[in-house]
Design a protein around this motif. Sequence first.
Motif, PDB file in Angstrom:
ATOM      1  N   THR A  34       0.833  -1.200   0.000  1.00 29.91           N
ATOM      2  CA  THR A  34       0.000   0.000   0.000  1.00 29.91           C
ATOM      3  C   THR A  34       0.869   1.253   0.000  1.00 29.91           C
ATOM      4  O   THR A  34       2.034   1.216   0.419  1.00 29.91           O
ATOM      5  CB  THR A  34      -0.915   0.056   1.245  1.00 29.91           C
ATOM      6  OG1 THR A  34      -0.095   0.209   2.402  1.00 29.91           O
ATOM      7  CG2 THR A  34      -1.778  -1.195   1.359  1.00 29.91           C
ATOM      8  N   GLU A  36       0.456   3.751   1.950  1.00 33.89           N
ATOM      9  CA  GLU A  36       0.718   4.074   3.357  1.00 33.89           C
ATOM     10  C   GLU A  36       1.932   3.317   3.877  1.00 33.89           C
ATOM     11  O   GLU A  36       2.760   3.878   4.598  1.00 33.89           O
ATOM     12  CB  GLU A  36      -0.508   3.772   4.211  1.00 33.89           C
ATOM     13  CG  GLU A  36      -1.691   4.679   3.945  1.00 33.89           C
ATOM     14  CD  GLU A  36      -2.455   4.317   2.662  1.00 33.89           C
ATOM     15  OE1 GLU A  36      -2.349   3.162   2.179  1.00 33.89           O
ATOM     16  OE2 GLU A  36      -3.137   5.206   2.122  1.00 33.89           O
ATOM     17  N   LEU A  39       5.059   4.934   2.434  1.00 29.35           N
ATOM     18  CA  LEU A  39       5.355   6.202   3.105  1.00 29.35           C
ATOM     19  C   LEU A  39       5.900   5.967   4.503  1.00 29.35           C
ATOM     20  O   LEU A  39       6.794   6.685   4.955  1.00 29.35           O
ATOM     21  CB  LEU A  39       4.103   7.074   3.142  1.00 29.35           C
ATOM     22  CG  LEU A  39       3.587   7.530   1.779  1.00 29.35           C
ATOM     23  CD1 LEU A  39       2.285   8.314   1.937  1.00 29.35           C
ATOM     24  CD2 LEU A  39       4.623   8.326   1.025  1.00 29.35           C
ATOM     25  N   ARG A  40       5.411   4.951   5.211  1.00 30.88           N
ATOM     26  CA  ARG A  40       5.949   4.605   6.537  1.00 30.88           C
ATOM     27  C   ARG A  40       7.413   4.201   6.429  1.00 30.88           C
ATOM     28  O   ARG A  40       8.235   4.574   7.272  1.00 30.88           O
ATOM     29  CB  ARG A  40       5.131   3.494   7.182  1.00 30.88           C
ATOM     30  CG  ARG A  40       3.920   3.957   7.929  1.00 30.88           C
ATOM     31  CD  ARG A  40       3.358   2.872   8.839  1.00 30.88           C
ATOM     32  NE  ARG A  40       3.104   1.620   8.136  1.00 30.88           N
ATOM     33  CZ  ARG A  40       1.960   1.322   7.505  1.00 30.88           C
ATOM     34  NH1 ARG A  40       0.975   2.173   7.499  1.00 30.88           N
ATOM     35  NH2 ARG A  40       1.821   0.154   6.891  1.00 30.88           N
ATOM     36  N   ARG A  64       4.937  12.579  -2.421  1.00 25.48           N
ATOM     37  CA  ARG A  64       4.020  12.338  -1.311  1.00 25.48           C
ATOM     38  C   ARG A  64       4.769  12.067   0.002  1.00 25.48           C
ATOM     39  O   ARG A  64       4.186  12.068   1.059  1.00 25.48           O
ATOM     40  CB  ARG A  64       3.112  11.156  -1.624  1.00 25.48           C
ATOM     41  CG  ARG A  64       2.168  11.428  -2.789  1.00 25.48           C
ATOM     42  CD  ARG A  64       1.673  10.120  -3.390  1.00 25.48           C
ATOM     43  NE  ARG A  64       0.693  10.312  -4.433  1.00 25.48           N
ATOM     44  CZ  ARG A  64       0.956  10.662  -5.683  1.00 25.48           C
ATOM     45  NH1 ARG A  64       2.200  10.905  -6.037  1.00 25.48           N
ATOM     46  NH2 ARG A  64       0.016  10.791  -6.583  1.00 25.48           N
TER      47      ARG A  64
END
Length: 75
Positions: A34, A36, A39-40, A64
């Motif tokens: 994902t 997310e 990005l983590r 992003r």
Amino acid sequence: FVFLPGTLCDERLWHHQTAVFTNSRVVNLRTQNTLEAMLRDVAAVPFKSFVLAGFSMGGYYAPRAAANVAAISTG
């Protein structure tokens, strides 16, 4: 520097750059399912500030994840 390879790439894509910029990391996005999670992984890099360089999918997601971005061949 933090480097993000593309969809079908891994850390080998950036081996020339990481040899020069020895205080750098490659975040392998192929292990994430994902946005997310990707990005983590970028947020977990242990640098106070960095330039994020992304190729292909890595370049698409780079804006992003960071303010200082080099997006390469995001097609």
